[in-house]
Design an enzyme around this catalytic site. Structure first.
Site, PDB file in Angstrom:
ATOM      1  N   TYR A 164       0.843  -1.191   0.000  1.00 28.76           N
ATOM      2  CA  TYR A 164       0.000   0.000   0.000  1.00 28.76           C
ATOM      3  C   TYR A 164       0.880   1.243   0.000  1.00 28.76           C
ATOM      4  CZ  TYR A 164      -3.675  -3.266   1.537  1.00 28.76           C
ATOM      5  OH  TYR A 164      -4.559  -4.323   1.643  1.00 28.76           O
ATOM      6  N   HIS A 173      -0.398 -12.073   1.135  1.00 28.13           N
ATOM      7  CA  HIS A 173      -1.324 -11.294   0.314  1.00 28.13           C
ATOM      8  C   HIS A 173      -1.807 -12.103  -0.885  1.00 28.13           C
ATOM      9  CE1 HIS A 173      -2.035  -6.684  -0.087  1.00 28.13           C
ATOM     10  NE2 HIS A 173      -3.143  -7.358  -0.243  1.00 28.13           N
ATOM     11  N   PRO A 186     -16.267  -4.448   4.199  1.00 28.37           N
ATOM     12  CA  PRO A 186     -17.612  -4.711   4.732  1.00 28.37           C
ATOM     13  C   PRO A 186     -18.618  -3.614   4.391  1.00 28.37           C
ATOM     14  CG  PRO A 186     -16.186  -3.892   6.468  1.00 28.37           C
ATOM     15  CD  PRO A 186     -15.308  -4.119   5.264  1.00 28.37           C
ATOM     16  N   LEU A 187     -18.121  -2.468   3.906  1.00 32.14           N
ATOM     17  CA  LEU A 187     -19.019  -1.390   3.476  1.00 32.14           C
ATOM     18  C   LEU A 187     -19.085  -1.286   1.954  1.00 32.14           C
ATOM     19  CD1 LEU A 187     -18.172   1.379   6.100  1.00 32.14           C
ATOM     20  CD2 LEU A 187     -20.056  -0.269   6.099  1.00 32.14           C
ATOM     21  N   GLY A 188     -18.677  -2.349   1.273  1.00 30.92           N
ATOM     22  CA  GLY A 188     -18.795  -2.353  -0.185  1.00 30.92           C
ATOM     23  C   GLY A 188     -18.065  -1.208  -0.839  1.00 30.92           C
ATOM     24  N   GLY A 237     -17.404   1.573   0.269  1.00 30.85           N
ATOM     25  CA  GLY A 237     -18.045   2.838   0.592  1.00 30.85           C
ATOM     26  C   GLY A 237     -19.486   2.954   0.140  1.00 30.85           C
ATOM     27  N   PHE A 238     -19.923   2.084  -0.758  1.00 29.52           N
ATOM     28  CA  PHE A 238     -21.275   2.207  -1.304  1.00 29.52           C
ATOM     29  C   PHE A 238     -22.346   2.031  -0.233  1.00 29.52           C
ATOM     30  CE2 PHE A 238     -25.124   0.656  -3.390  1.00 29.52           C
ATOM     31  CZ  PHE A 238     -25.297   1.622  -4.364  1.00 29.52           C
ATOM     32  N   LEU A 239     -22.136   1.087   0.684  1.00 26.47           N
ATOM     33  CA  LEU A 239     -23.154   0.775   1.683  1.00 26.47           C
ATOM     34  C   LEU A 239     -23.263   1.834   2.766  1.00 26.47           C
ATOM     35  CD1 LEU A 239     -22.514  -3.060   2.022  1.00 26.47           C
ATOM     36  CD2 LEU A 239     -24.190  -1.884   0.585  1.00 26.47           C
ATOM     37  N   SER A 240     -22.358   2.815   2.745  1.00 26.97           N
ATOM     38  CA  SER A 240     -22.465   3.917   3.697  1.00 26.97           C
ATOM     39  C   SER A 240     -23.569   4.894   3.301  1.00 26.97           C
ATOM     40  CB  SER A 240     -21.134   4.671   3.798  1.00 26.97           C
ATOM     41  OG  SER A 240     -20.854   5.347   2.575  1.00 26.97           O
TER      42      SER A 240
END
Length: 332
Positions: free
Chosen positions: A58, A124, A219-221, A223-226
């Protein structure tokens, strides 16, 4: 919150960690600010998110350096997870699982992280030109040397299996069965969310049956699921979502019912509950050995995510999530 063990390393399961990747890699460069990222990591620790998840690729390297600045002050507060096995070149990423490289990479990660031991060292990706047992054996030697406390494996993405027609996570389970013969697997990291539940079918049960921890990535897709992203808003060219089949304007619009369902559930739990917290609570409810690892670039999101551990979903809530339409992507 109950403390349990994942292999040789103590880690709070049923908790929310912090995925540090977005601060240095894969998401919009314009949003990557060092001082703000430092404050975000400190805020996550203050809120109880003890797991800090990073990787040498990263940045590359800059994410570990960032985490290291925090660990220099707060090593006892954190459970540190980093990864090895991928090298970043100009416009490409390649795997390297040779024993000598793994050992050198570990020493370099320890220096950047400013610590004398890594709590969880994850592979990884396996190198197709090196037997995975050879790579895992080198990682096991690092445990023996006291540089690493436990070993984990990152799953091969479900989307790759979908395109090839193979059973989802079939390749990962084969790898797990092989390396388990060399040295115990303490944790598996794989995507798991309301809109990507594929790991529930075989990978999560494999972990649960063997007492292996599960780190739920994305777990938030992404950012979409936010519920904070707008269809058609566009992404910077270096943002992985600019090329993601679920983030075209058409597919973001088509998937709005998923977010709307999470928002309805959140509203029943009070004005301070968010769709993101519902999505995280759902992930945590998949098993006592599951840790959610959402990414965050800002203090506000890190604290909000950590607070999701206090949200108890009812049977009605869980049934409503199960009834949401499956996520669509441009491959569909």
């Amino acid at each position: 919150m109950e403390r349990r063990t994942i292999g040789a390393a103590a880690l709070e399961t049923g908790a929310v960690g912090l995925g540090c990747m977005p601060m240095s890699w894969a998401y919009s460069t314009s949003e990557q600010r060092g001082d703000r990222s430092l404050r975000t990591v400190h805020a996550a620790l203050d809120a109880g998110s003890t797991l800090l998840d990073t990787a040498d690729m990263y940045g590359p390297f800059t994410n570990e350096l960032l985490v290291g600045r925090v660990l220099k002050e707060r090593r006892r507060d954190a459970f540190v997870s980093t990864k090895v096995g991928l090298l970043v070149g100009d416009q490409h990423v390649v795997a390297n699982g040779r024993a000598g490289y793994v050992k050198r990479a570990c020493d370099a990660s320890l220096r950047r992280l400013q610590t004398d031991v890594i709590d969880l060292y994850q592979l990884h990706r396996a190198d197709p030109e090196v037997p995975v047992e050879e790579t895992w054996g080198a990682m096991a030697e690092l445990v023996g040397a006291g540089k690493v406390r436990a070993l984990g494996l990152c799953a091969v993405g479900a989307r790759a299996s979908r395109r090839s027609g193979a059973h989802l996570y079939e390749g990962t389970i084969r790898q797990l069965e092989r390396v388990q013969q060399v040295f115990p697997v303490s944790a598996v990291q794989a995507e798991l969310s309301v809109w990507s539940p594929d790991a529930l079918e075989r990978l999560l049960p494999w972990c649960e049956a063997r007492g292996v921890g599960f780190l739920a990535a994305m777990p938030l897709g992404n950012g979409f699921l936010s519920g904070t992203l707008t269809p058609g808003q566009g992404f910077e060219p270096d943002d992985v979502r600019a090329r993601h089949p679920r983030f075209t304007a058409e597919m973001m619009a088509a998937n709005q019912p998923v977010v709307a369902g999470l928002r309805r559930i959140a509203e029943r739990h009070g004005p301070d509950t968010t769709p993101a917290q519902v999505a995280l609570a759902w992930v945590l409810g998949r098993g006592r050995h599951v840790v959610a690892v959402p990414g965050a670039k800002r203090e506000r999101w890190a604290v909000e995510n950590a607070d999701a551990v206090r949200l108890a979903l009812s049977a009605r809530d869980v049934a409503e999530v199960a009834g949401l339409p499956p996520a669509r992507g441009s491959w569909d």
